[in-house]
Design a protein around this motif. Sequence first.
Motif, PDB file in Angstrom:
ATOM      1  N   ALA A  27       0.820  -1.300  -0.103  1.00 33.25           N
ATOM      2  CA  ALA A  27       0.078   0.282  -0.347  1.00 33.25           C
ATOM      3  C   ALA A  27       1.137   0.908   0.005  1.00 33.25           C
ATOM      4  O   ALA A  27       1.531   1.642   0.957  1.00 33.25           O
ATOM      5  N   ILE A  28       1.223   1.862  -0.740  1.00 36.32           N
ATOM      6  CA  ILE A  28       2.050   3.280  -0.815  1.00 36.32           C
ATOM      7  C   ILE A  28       1.390   4.519  -1.277  1.00 36.32           C
ATOM      8  O   ILE A  28      -0.065   4.419  -1.604  1.00 36.32           O
ATOM      9  N   GLN A  29       1.178   5.758  -0.273  1.00 33.66           N
ATOM     10  CA  GLN A  29       1.103   6.622   0.092  1.00 33.66           C
ATOM     11  C   GLN A  29       2.209   7.494  -0.210  1.00 33.66           C
ATOM     12  O   GLN A  29       3.192   7.917  -0.146  1.00 33.66           O
ATOM     13  N   GLY A  30       1.151   8.256  -0.923  1.00 32.09           N
ATOM     14  CA  GLY A  30       1.762   9.345  -2.263  1.00 32.09           C
ATOM     15  C   GLY A  30       3.276   8.591  -3.515  1.00 32.09           C
ATOM     16  O   GLY A  30       4.421   8.370  -2.529  1.00 32.09           O
TER      17      GLY A  30
ATOM     18  N   VAL B 207       9.954   9.690  -5.210  1.00 31.41           N
ATOM     19  CA  VAL B 207      10.470   8.242  -4.284  1.00 31.41           C
ATOM     20  C   VAL B 207       9.118   7.332  -4.569  1.00 31.41           C
ATOM     21  O   VAL B 207       9.183   6.397  -5.045  1.00 31.41           O
ATOM     22  N   GLY B 208       8.291   8.051  -3.884  1.00 33.99           N
ATOM     23  CA  GLY B 208       7.023   7.027  -4.390  1.00 33.99           C
ATOM     24  C   GLY B 208       6.684   6.103  -5.141  1.00 33.99           C
ATOM     25  O   GLY B 208       6.299   4.788  -5.758  1.00 33.99           O
ATOM     26  N   PHE B 209       6.616   6.781  -6.362  1.00 32.37           N
ATOM     27  CA  PHE B 209       6.528   6.881  -8.107  1.00 32.37           C
ATOM     28  C   PHE B 209       7.820   5.747  -8.406  1.00 32.37           C
ATOM     29  O   PHE B 209       7.286   4.506  -8.925  1.00 32.37           O
ATOM     30  N   LYS B 210       8.558   5.916  -7.776  1.00 31.76           N
ATOM     31  CA  LYS B 210       9.874   5.479  -8.509  1.00 31.76           C
ATOM     32  C   LYS B 210       9.911   3.586  -7.576  1.00 31.76           C
ATOM     33  O   LYS B 210      10.273   3.049  -8.123  1.00 31.76           O
ATOM     34  N   VAL B 211       9.574   3.325  -6.996  1.00 30.58           N
ATOM     35  CA  VAL B 211       9.045   2.292  -5.918  1.00 30.58           C
ATOM     36  C   VAL B 211       7.627   1.472  -6.613  1.00 30.58           C
ATOM     37  O   VAL B 211       8.728   0.321  -6.651  1.00 30.58           O
TER      38      VAL B 211
ATOM     39  N   PRO C 252       4.561   4.673   3.354  1.00 34.06           N
ATOM     40  CA  PRO C 252       4.527   5.369   3.105  1.00 34.06           C
ATOM     41  C   PRO C 252       5.144   6.908   2.835  1.00 34.06           C
ATOM     42  O   PRO C 252       6.430   6.896   3.364  1.00 34.06           O
ATOM     43  N   CYS C 253       4.798   7.593   1.539  1.00 31.33           N
ATOM     44  CA  CYS C 253       5.834   8.283   0.936  1.00 31.33           C
ATOM     45  C   CYS C 253       5.585   9.120   0.669  1.00 31.33           C
ATOM     46  O   CYS C 253       5.735  10.293  -1.077  1.00 31.33           O
TER      47      CYS C 253
END
Length: 381
Positions: A187-190, A194-198, A251-252
């Motif tokens: 579950a990715i927040q943001g 950073v978050g998009f690459k992850v 959480p990003c």
Amino acid sequence: MMEQLEKVVQEQEDIFHKIQHHEQVMFCNDPETGLRAIIAIHDTTLGPALGGTRMYPYESVDDALEDVLRLSEGMTYKCAAADLDFGGGKAVIIGDPAKDKSPALFRAFGQYVDSLNGRFFTGTDMGTTMDDFVEALKETDYINGIPESYGGGGDTSIPTAQGVVYALEATNQFLFGHKELGSNTYAIQGLGKVGFKVAEHLLQAGADLFVTDINEAVIQKIKQIGAELNRTVTAVTSADIYSVPAHIFIPCAMGGIINEQTVQELQVKAIVGSANNQLASENLIHVLQQKGILYAPDYIVNAGGLIQVADELYGANKERVLLKTKAIYHSLLEIYEEAEQLNITTVDAAYRKCKKTMEKQKHRNNFYAYARRPKWNFHVR
Ligand code: NAD
């Protein structure tokens, strides 16, 4: 008269009491450019102090001092955790970034940094940009995190995201006995830098995702990548991201997201993200522990950017940075194992690890004192 004198003495005592855990605190005042800043050096056991410069319209000098003392101490542990040859420092400029900036102000600030003669390296933080530090760079060499065109490492989100990926692998290894990322859901927040690459990396590894972002465009973009790779990307609202049935929460976006309410909603087995200061209050780590949710301390997970900034001292090299960032995998695994063995929280285990690193270096610093000094006096650029 006597009363006034006693008051002044007491005020001075109070200030020294506040800075008692810091090696040095410098107040910078340049009326011509309007610069009012505080540079705090917390601890240089591991090397010169390193930390960004924040610009913020603090309501009082006291508020600014409190912030810079807290942040610089945090940097000591961040540097120790990432095994960097740097200590902890930070600077704050009192002012509104939207109104009070000028090239002259940052050049004046650069002169103050230079006067510390290599005891403090700095760069951007909240309220300051690379352009500001290009001005400071005209006055001092002790600036890190500068654009590639000026010989710096550039965008730190690349190693930061890579570090998150290593941290996820360590978490899978600890919880599930293998480090493959594709067999779990996240579950990715943001979905920012950073978050998009992850997210992209996880989709390529074969994982399914729950995502949330206030920016609809990035949601559509990641959904499209998911569709091309035949993976499921489920977009949820900002409020619903905490309760989705994923294995790991990432959480990003912003800090303080684990609070009394959200901690109760979490269904995940672990929290591993880049956002700074994820826990709204310290005691929440115990609630997480009771719920059986493994927490990866944020400053261990997001060290990739700091590793790059510190590495600039040897000249920018992306491959070397990514290699160094790999250490996050082992570091985090060690913290998980120690927390389990000693029945302490992962936050305490991380702190113990930092303290141990500093203790070891204290001894080594003395031994190599003469060998080390010339290196820091010679700043490559
Ligand atoms: P960013 O600003 O590029 O991305 C943040 C994303 O979060 C944006 O897409 C934004 O739209 C989204 N967002 C904001 N509020 C939200 C909400 N309420 N719900 C859902 N999404 C929301 O930032 P970044 O560089 O990707 O950094 C992410 C986090 O990691 C930040 O907390 C940052 O402090 C931390 N961090 C970043 C780095 C780095 O090198 N960039 C290094 C260390 C720590």
